[in-house]
Scaffold this motif. Structure first.
Motif: not given
Length: 565
Positions: A312, A341, A366, A369, A372, A382, A385-386, A389
Motif C-alpha cells: 500500500t 469495479w 478477483v 488481487l 498485490f 496495483l 493487478v488492475s 482484472a
C-alpha cells in the motif's frame, strides 16, 4: 468523422506539453467532440434493432476507430514514441541481435529474454524502423488484446451486445498504459489467449453440487465432463497452452504468477478439464526461476518487500505526492478504477439475483488481487493487478450497463445514458493515460541530445541522467553503464547530498562519465515532488563548477557534461 476530428485536433498540440495535467489540458475541443460523436455512434450501432446490434464490419470499424483515438493520440501529437522504456527495450533487442547470445548477469531483462529475442528477430526479418514500431506499438498491442478478448467473450456469453460492449468498456478503462513495446504487453496478450483456451476447448462441465462434505465434493469432481467432445481438439489446445505457458515464463517476471493463479482458480472451480495443468504450470515456472532467472533472483528474493502495508505504501501512498495537477491525475486513475469495479460489483449482484452469475468471470476478475501484497513491483503492482482484472471487470460491468435481459434492445433513454457514461469514461481514461505527458512526451531536441551523448561517451563510461524519463539506451546498450541521479541519491536531490554522490560516482568510473540534464527529467522530478526547478538548476550549476567537468553538448532542452575520471 470522429477519427478526423480527434486526429486533426491532436495534431495541433505543440510539444513539449507544459501542463501538470498532461494532454487532457491541451487537447482542443474538436478532439472531445470526436470522442463524444464516436461513443454516440457506437451506442446507436449497439442498440441496432430487435435482431441485435449492427453488422460485424460496422462494430469492428467503430472499435478500430476507438483504438486509434484513445491509444493513438500521442502518435498524432508527435512522431517520437512515448516513455523512456520503449527506447530501452529497443536497445535490449539490438544488443541480443548483435551478441547472438544471452548473458543473464547483465540485468533483469536478460533473465527473461523471450520477448526481446522475438522482437530482435522480427525487426531483422522485416527491416522495419524500430522507432516506428515503438511509436505504433500501443495500437498494435491493443488490437491483439481485443482479438484475444473477442474470442474469450464468445465462450463466456452468447449475447452479441454484451460482447461488443465488453470490448468497448475494456478500451475505455485501459488507463494503465501497459500496451507500449514491452514484455508486459506481449505476455498479457498470451495470457488472454491461455484464458480463452481454458474457458473454451479445455473447459469442463460440472454437475450440481449436492453438499460440501468430502464425499459430495468427490462425487462432484468425478462428475465433471469435458465441454469439448473432440479429443483431438482438446489435445491440440493443451499443447498450445503448454507452449504459451513456457513462452510467458521466459518473457516476463509477473505474468506467469498471474497465469498460475488464474489456472489454479479455474481448475479448483471445476471449470478446467486437465486437472494437472496448475501443477505443470508451477513446475515450468519453478524451473525457469531456478535456472535461467537464478542470476537475478540471487539478489532479488521473490517475496522481498512483501506485505499489505508495504504494498500500500509503494503503490498508493508514495504516488500521492507532487504537484496539485499530478496528484489530481493519480486520483482520476484511482477513481476510474473504483467506478469500473463498482459497476462490475453491481453487475455481479444483478446476475446472482437472476441466477446467471458466471463464477469464471468473478474468479478471473478477483484473483489478481492475491498478488498485490506479495510484491510492491517497483510501486506498479496495483497497476498490473488492475490491468489483469480489467477484461473481466468489463465483462461483468456489462450486466448493469445493459438491460436485465441482455438480448433486449436498450431503450432510447438507456442508450442515451450509456453513451454519456462511455464518454465520461473516455475523458477519465485520456486524463489518466496521458497525465504524465509533461515528461513522457519527448521533444526532438531531447532525442538529439541522447543520441549525441551515446556517441560522445566512450565505451565503458557511465551515462548519468537526472531521472528515468530520458529517451536513451536504444543503441549501444552494452557499451555504457546507465545510472540516474535520483537512484544514486536515493531521491534526495538536494545539491549538498546529491552533488557529491553523482560527482564521486562519475570520477571513480575508470572510463569517466557523461552527465545529462534534460527538460523531461526535470519535469518528472518536479511533478513528483522530488525536486524543484530552482534546486535542479543549483545542482547542475554545482556540478558544472567541479574540476574535470566540461560541457560537451547543449541545446534548448538538454545539456551534457563530460566528467573526467
Amino acid at each position: 468523422m470522429s477519427l478526423a476530428l480527434a486526429a486533426g485536433a491532436a495534431s495541433t498540440v505543440a510539444v513539449p506539453v507544459n501542463s501538470d495535467l498532461g494532454l487532457v489540458a491541451v487537447l482542443p475541443y474538436p478532439f472531445w467532440a470526436g470522442v463524444l460523436l464516436l461513443n454516440v455512434a457506437f451506442v446507436v450501432a449497439l442498440r441496432g434493432d430487435a435482431a441485435g446490434p449492427a453488422r460485424r464490419p460496422v462494430m469492428m470499424w467503430l472499435v478500430v476507430v476507438l483504438v486509434l483515438v484513445l491509444f493513438g493520440t500521442a502518435a498524432f501529437v508527435t512522431d517520437v514514441p512515448r516513455g523512456e522504456v520503449a527506447f530501452r527495450h529497443l536497445g535490449i533487442a539490438d544488443a541480443l541481435s548483435r551478441t547472438q547470445g544471452i548473458d543473464p548477469d547483465i540485468d533483469a531483462y536478460f533473465n527473461w529474454p523471450g520477448f526481446f529475442a522475438l522482437l530482435a528477430t522480427a525487426l531483422r526479418a522485416t527491416g522495419l524502423d524500430p522507432v516506428a514500431v515503438a511509436l505504433w506499438a500501443p495500437m498494435l498491442n491493443m488490437g491483439l488484446w481485443l482479438a484475444a478478448l473477442g474470442v474469450l467473450t464468445r465462450y463466456l456469453t452468447r449475447d452479441p451486445r454484451r460482447r461488443w460492449l465488453a470490448l468497448w468498456v475494456f478500451c475505455l478503462g485501459n488507463w494503465q498504459d501497459q500496451d507500449y513495446l514491452s514484455p508486459q504487453a506481449f505476455s498479457f496478450f498470451l495470457y488472454l489467449v491461455v484464458v480463452a483456451l481454458l474457458v473454451g476447448p479445455l473447459a469442463a462441465r460440472t454437475p450440481e453440487i449436492r453438499g460440501f462434505r468430502r464425499a459430495d465434493l468427490a462425487a462432484w469432481w468425478r462428475g465433471r465432463s469435458p465441454a469439448e467432445p473432440r479429443p483431438g481438439h482438446r489435445v491440440s489446445a493443451l499443447a498450445v497452452t503448454l507452449l504459451l505457458v513456457s513462452v510467458i515464463c521466459a518473457s516476463h517476471q509477473l505474468t506467469p504468477f498471474m497465469m498460475l493463479i488464474a489456472i489454479t482458480a479455474l481448475t479448483l472451480s471445476g471449470r478446467v478439464w486437465p486437472s494437472r495443468l496448475p501443477l505443470i504450470t508451477a513446475v515450468v515456472l519453478a524451473l525457469w526461476l531456478v535456472y535461467p532467472a537464478s542470476a537475478y533472483l540471487v539478489g532479488h528474493p521473490p517475496l522481498a518487500n512483501a506485505g499489505l502495508e508495504a504494498a500500500t505504501e509503494a503503490n498508493v501512498v508514495d504516488r500521492m505526492g507532487g504537484t496539485a495537477g499530478h496528484v489530481l491525475v493519480v486520483q482520476v486513475r484511482v477513481f476510474l478504477t473504483l467506478v469500473l469495479w463498482a459497476l462490475a460489483a453491481a453487475g455481479a449482484v444483478r446476475d446472482w439475483r437472476r441466477g446467471r452469475l458466471d463464477i469464471r468471470v468473478v474468479l478471473l476478475a478477483v484473483t489478481p488481487l492475491l498478488l498485490f501484497p506479495a510484491q510492491s513491483y517497483g510501486g506498479e503492482m496495483l497497476i498490473r493487478v488492475s490491468l489483469f482484472a480489467l477484461p473481466f471487470i468489463a465483462v461483468q460491468a456489462c450486466s448493469v450497463l445493459l438491460p436485465t435481459d441482455g438480448s433486449t434492445r436498450p431503450s432510447s433513454g438507456a442508450a442515451g445514458g450509456l453513451a454519456l457514461t462511455c464518454f465520461l469514461l473516455a475523458v477519465l481514461t485520456v486524463t489518466g493515460r496521458f497525465g504524465n505527458a509533461q515528461y513522457d512526451v519527448f521533444t526532438d531536441s531531447e532525442i538529439a541530445a541522447t543520441a549525441a551523448v551515446q556517441h560522445l561517451a566512450p565505451p565503458g563510461s557511465a551515462i548519468i541522467s537526472a531521472a528515468h524519463p530520458t529517451p536513451g539506451r536504444s543503441e549501444a546498450y552494452l557499451e555504457h553503464r546507465y545510472r540516474t541521479m535520483d537512484d544514486l541519491c536515493r531521491s534526495d536531490m538536494s545539491t549538498a547530498t546529491c552533488g557529491p554522490l553523482v560527482y564521486g560516482y562519475a570520477r571513480h568510473n575508470p572510463a569517466g562519465a557523461v552527465v545529462l540534464f534534460t527538460r523531461s527529467s526535470l519535469a518528472s522530478l518536479v511533478l513528483k515532488g522530488a525536486s524543484s526547478a530552482r534546486g535542479f538548476a543549483e545542482l547542475e550549476g554545482w556540478l558544472r563548477a567541479q574540476e574535470g567537468v566540461e560541457l560537451v553538448f547543449s541545446n534548448v532542452d538538454a545539456r551534457a557534461y563530460r566528467v573526467a575520471p
